[in-house]
Design a protein around this motif. Structure first.
Motif, mmCIF file in Angstrom:
data_model
loop_
_atom_site.group_PDB
_atom_site.id
_atom_site.type_symbol
_atom_site.label_atom_id
_atom_site.label_comp_id
_atom_site.label_asym_id
_atom_site.label_seq_id
_atom_site.Cartn_x
_atom_site.Cartn_y
_atom_site.Cartn_z
ATOM 1 N N LEU A 156 7.330 3.566 -23.263
ATOM 2 C CA LEU A 156 6.645 3.183 -22.019
ATOM 3 C C LEU A 156 6.214 1.722 -22.063
ATOM 4 C CD1 LEU A 156 4.377 6.274 -21.223
ATOM 5 C CD2 LEU A 156 6.562 5.640 -20.180
ATOM 6 N N LEU A 157 5.748 1.261 -23.223
ATOM 7 C CA LEU A 157 5.340 -0.139 -23.362
ATOM 8 C C LEU A 157 6.522 -1.064 -23.071
ATOM 9 C CD1 LEU A 157 3.228 -2.278 -24.255
ATOM 10 C CD2 LEU A 157 4.115 -1.986 -26.582
ATOM 11 N N THR A 158 7.675 -0.731 -23.609
ATOM 12 C CA THR A 158 8.870 -1.553 -23.379
ATOM 13 C C THR A 158 9.245 -1.582 -21.907
ATOM 14 O OG1 THR A 158 9.710 -1.115 -25.598
ATOM 15 C CG2 THR A 158 11.307 -1.831 -23.945
ATOM 16 N N ARG A 159 9.217 -0.414 -21.258
ATOM 17 C CA ARG A 159 9.557 -0.361 -19.837
ATOM 18 C C ARG A 159 8.546 -1.138 -18.986
ATOM 19 N NH1 ARG A 159 13.290 3.570 -18.332
ATOM 20 N NH2 ARG A 159 14.022 4.895 -20.051
ATOM 21 N N ALA A 160 7.276 -1.027 -19.331
ATOM 22 C CA ALA A 160 6.241 -1.694 -18.544
ATOM 23 C C ALA A 160 6.370 -3.210 -18.610
ATOM 24 C CB ALA A 160 4.861 -1.261 -19.027
ATOM 25 N N LEU A 161 6.687 -3.742 -19.798
ATOM 26 C CA LEU A 161 6.711 -5.188 -19.965
ATOM 27 C C LEU A 161 8.068 -5.809 -19.665
ATOM 28 C CD1 LEU A 161 4.510 -5.734 -23.142
ATOM 29 C CD2 LEU A 161 3.866 -5.924 -20.741
ATOM 30 N N THR A 162 9.157 -5.136 -19.993
ATOM 31 C CA THR A 162 10.469 -5.748 -19.786
ATOM 32 C C THR A 162 11.038 -5.475 -18.406
ATOM 33 O OG1 THR A 162 11.693 -3.852 -20.693
ATOM 34 C CG2 THR A 162 10.981 -5.553 -22.248
ATOM 35 N N GLN A 163 10.691 -4.318 -17.813
ATOM 36 C CA GLN A 163 11.177 -3.984 -16.476
ATOM 37 C C GLN A 163 10.080 -4.044 -15.424
ATOM 38 O OE1 GLN A 163 13.388 -0.260 -16.406
ATOM 39 N NE2 GLN A 163 13.963 -0.500 -18.541
ATOM 40 N N SER A 164 8.846 -4.259 -15.846
ATOM 41 C CA SER A 164 7.681 -4.228 -14.960
ATOM 42 C C SER A 164 7.618 -2.915 -14.196
ATOM 43 C CB SER A 164 7.700 -5.421 -13.989
ATOM 44 O OG SER A 164 6.379 -5.732 -13.559
ATOM 45 N N ASP A 165 7.870 -1.822 -14.894
ATOM 46 C CA ASP A 165 7.880 -0.486 -14.308
ATOM 47 C C ASP A 165 6.444 -0.031 -14.044
ATOM 48 O OD1 ASP A 165 7.910 2.461 -14.128
ATOM 49 O OD2 ASP A 165 10.026 2.272 -14.663
ATOM 50 N N ASN A 166 6.111 0.175 -12.775
ATOM 51 C CA ASN A 166 4.745 0.528 -12.403
ATOM 52 C C ASN A 166 4.319 1.894 -12.927
ATOM 53 O OD1 ASN A 166 4.343 -1.882 -11.032
ATOM 54 N ND2 ASN A 166 5.078 -1.057 -9.097
ATOM 55 N N THR A 167 5.217 2.869 -12.869
ATOM 56 C CA THR A 167 4.860 4.206 -13.350
ATOM 57 C C THR A 167 4.691 4.210 -14.863
ATOM 58 O OG1 THR A 167 5.825 5.412 -11.509
ATOM 59 C CG2 THR A 167 5.708 6.575 -13.601
ATOM 60 N N ALA A 168 5.561 3.512 -15.588
ATOM 61 C CA ALA A 168 5.414 3.427 -17.047
ATOM 62 C C ALA A 168 4.070 2.821 -17.400
ATOM 63 C CB ALA A 168 6.557 2.606 -17.636
ATOM 64 N N ASN A 169 3.676 1.781 -16.670
ATOM 65 C CA ASN A 169 2.406 1.129 -16.960
ATOM 66 C C ASN A 169 1.216 2.029 -16.637
ATOM 67 O OD1 ASN A 169 1.072 -1.552 -17.689
ATOM 68 N ND2 ASN A 169 0.103 -1.090 -15.731
ATOM 69 N N ASP A 170 1.260 2.697 -15.478
ATOM 70 C CA ASP A 170 0.148 3.571 -15.108
ATOM 71 C C ASP A 170 0.020 4.758 -16.060
ATOM 72 O OD1 ASP A 170 -0.772 2.032 -13.032
ATOM 73 O OD2 ASP A 170 -0.819 3.679 -11.590
ATOM 74 N N ARG A 171 1.172 5.254 -16.576
ATOM 75 C CA ARG A 171 1.093 6.346 -17.555
ATOM 76 C C ARG A 171 0.471 5.853 -18.858
ATOM 77 N NH1 ARG A 171 -0.264 9.793 -19.911
ATOM 78 N NH2 ARG A 171 0.724 11.740 -20.581
ATOM 79 N N LEU A 172 0.799 4.625 -19.255
ATOM 80 C CA LEU A 172 0.147 4.024 -20.425
ATOM 81 C C LEU A 172 -1.342 3.837 -20.176
ATOM 82 C CD1 LEU A 172 2.372 1.161 -21.878
ATOM 83 C CD2 LEU A 172 1.800 3.351 -22.928
ATOM 84 N N LEU A 173 -1.682 3.442 -18.948
ATOM 85 C CA LEU A 173 -3.087 3.238 -18.597
ATOM 86 C C LEU A 173 -3.885 4.523 -18.790
ATOM 87 C CD1 LEU A 173 -5.313 1.440 -17.409
ATOM 88 C CD2 LEU A 173 -4.480 2.053 -15.126
ATOM 89 N N THR A 174 -3.313 5.640 -18.373
ATOM 90 C CA THR A 174 -3.975 6.930 -18.593
ATOM 91 C C THR A 174 -4.118 7.220 -20.084
ATOM 92 O OG1 THR A 174 -3.055 7.774 -16.525
ATOM 93 C CG2 THR A 174 -3.850 9.398 -18.099
ATOM 94 N N TYR A 175 -3.070 6.911 -20.849
ATOM 95 C CA TYR A 175 -3.057 7.171 -22.293
ATOM 96 C C TYR A 175 -4.169 6.412 -23.014
ATOM 97 C CZ TYR A 175 -1.281 7.184 -27.124
ATOM 98 O OH TYR A 175 -1.155 7.292 -28.491
ATOM 99 N N VAL A 176 -4.419 5.158 -22.630
ATOM 100 C CA VAL A 176 -5.412 4.345 -23.352
ATOM 101 C C VAL A 176 -6.842 4.612 -22.892
ATOM 102 C CG1 VAL A 176 -3.731 2.515 -23.778
ATOM 103 C CG2 VAL A 176 -5.255 2.341 -21.786
ATOM 104 N N GLY A 177 -7.021 5.388 -21.809
ATOM 105 C CA GLY A 177 -8.372 5.711 -21.368
ATOM 106 C C GLY A 177 -8.725 5.225 -19.987
ATOM 107 N N GLY A 178 -7.743 4.739 -19.221
ATOM 108 C CA GLY A 178 -7.996 4.342 -17.848
ATOM 109 C C GLY A 178 -8.494 2.915 -17.710
ATOM 110 N N PRO A 179 -8.735 2.477 -16.470
ATOM 111 C CA PRO A 179 -9.183 1.100 -16.222
ATOM 112 C C PRO A 179 -10.431 0.715 -17.011
ATOM 113 C CG PRO A 179 -8.532 2.132 -14.164
ATOM 114 C CD PRO A 179 -8.503 3.211 -15.205
ATOM 115 N N ALA A 180 -11.363 1.651 -17.199
ATOM 116 C CA ALA A 180 -12.600 1.323 -17.926
ATOM 117 C C ALA A 180 -12.298 0.871 -19.352
ATOM 118 C CB ALA A 180 -13.529 2.533 -17.936
#
Length: 372
Positions: A156-180
């Motif tokens: 997911l990290l690779t997809r978020a940064l190399t393809q700017s994939d919004n869903t990959a990034n948002d799924r990572l965001l949930t994994y790390v604990g959200g916006p907070a």
């Protein structure tokens, strides 16, 4: 001669007599330690320490950046930080401008910081389901079927940064604990004037003047709903976003964060290498920073592109690390927050900043040099 010799012996004998039996004292239990000599304070005036100052920023680069800034219509900011020398060149770099997908960097740093603390692993399995889908650019959506798409955190990290994939990034965001969790990382590492928004779905919906609905993640449902809005309502929502972007950041803060990342001040050596190498493999923004740097240079970067309303665009960015063949490194952030300039002019502004950095580096003699 005898008298002289006798006199010498008499003198020695007299001294021995005066000294008595203490000529060669024998230490014992009752022996006293010699008294400690009093310390002598010597006052020597010491000049105050001189603060370490970075070399002066190159005047020629300052003039070029100011000219580029003045020649572009719209709300924008430019910041360049010499990673090794420490000088900064900026124009409009202290105002908050929309980041859009540039903010994926802070999710990535949050994840890798957790990795450094032993709280996350890049090979952890993770599933992306239909309810995780977002909107706009999300190539991973085509892989989500049935029970979901099985991948890893690193994938997911690779997809978020190399393809700017919004869903990959948002799924990572949930994994790390959200916006907070991301905001906590930004505060703990003192990254400066950088905000992190509520996540892709809520951010984009509010910017368009909509309230997010899960159905918007499917097909072109979001674009259809946005097109049905009254143009005045859309303009009002876009004005509000530009005036106070929840994902806003100052270009100079981003350039500084990139410089600190590169120097190893934010993450471990391994995590720093992982992030910069992943950014170096980015496939987005071929007509931005990458288009203007010489082939012998290296680029690790992240783009960001916001919504359009007619000719107007809110968020057209490229930020990254430019490395010259001799190893000199420059953190660059070019952010266009609100403009009606055509896309080609936006690309050219970003390209011209990158070209100015390369020109400076080519004219300077080496680290620490100042080119006028």
């Amino acid at each position: 001669m005898r008298m002289a010799g006798f006199g010498r012996w008499a003198t020695v004998a007299g001294l021995l007599a005066l000294a008595g039996c203490n000529v060669v004292p024998s230490p014992g239990a009752s022996a006293n330690a010699p008294a400690r000599e009093p310390e002598v304070a010597v006052s020597i005036p010491v000049p105050p320490p001189r603060p370490r100052t970075a070399p002066a920023a190159p005047q020629g680069l300052i003039r070029t950046v100011q000219t580029l800034y003045a020649g572009f219509e719209g709300k924008k900011g430019i910041a360049i930080r010499a990673v090794d020398d420490g000088w900064t060149v900026e124009a409009g770099g202290r105002q908050r401008l929309p980041q859009q997908s540039v903010s994926k960097l802070w999710v990535a740093i949050t994840l890798l910081d957790l990795r450094d603390k032993g709280k996350a692993r890049l090979d952890d399995p993770i599933t992306v389901r239909r309810e995780d889908l977002t909107l706009f650019h999300q190539p991973i959506a085509y892989l989500v079927k049935g029970d979901g798409f099985q991948t890893t955190v690193g994938g997911l990290l690779t997809r978020a940064l190399t393809q700017s994939d919004n869903t990959a990034n948002d799924r990572l965001l949930t994994y790390v604990g959200g916006p907070a969790a991301v905001r906590r990382m930004i505060a703990e590492k003192r990254l400066g004037d950088i905000r992190f928004g509520p996540g892709e779905r809520l951010l984009q919906a509010k910017t368009a003047g909509l309230t997010w609905q899960p159905a918007y993640a499917l097909g072109n449902a979001f674009s259809v709903a946005r097109a049905r809005l009254d143009p005045a309502a859309r303009a009002t929502a876009l004005d509000a976003y530009v005036a106070d972007p929840p994902d806003g950041a100052a270009p100079i803060a981003i350039a500084d964060a990139l410089a600190r990342l590169t120097r190893g001040e934010l993450l471990s050596e391994t995590s720093t290498r992982i992030l910069l190498e992943t950014m170096g493999a980015s496939r987005t923004g071929h007509a931005r920073l990458r288009a203007a740097i010489p082939a012998s240079w290296q680029l690790a970067h992240k783009t960001g592109t916001g919504q359009d309303l007619g000719r107007r665009n809110a968020g057209f960015n490229d930020v990254g690390l430019l490395t010259a063949p001799d190893g000199r490194r420059f953190a660059v952030a070019v952010m266009i927050g609100d403009t009606t300039e055509p896309i080609r002019n936006r690309q050219v502004l970003i390209q011209n900043v990158a070209a100015a950095v390369a020109t400076y580096a080519g004219s300077a003699q080496g680290p620490g040099s100042v080119a006028n």
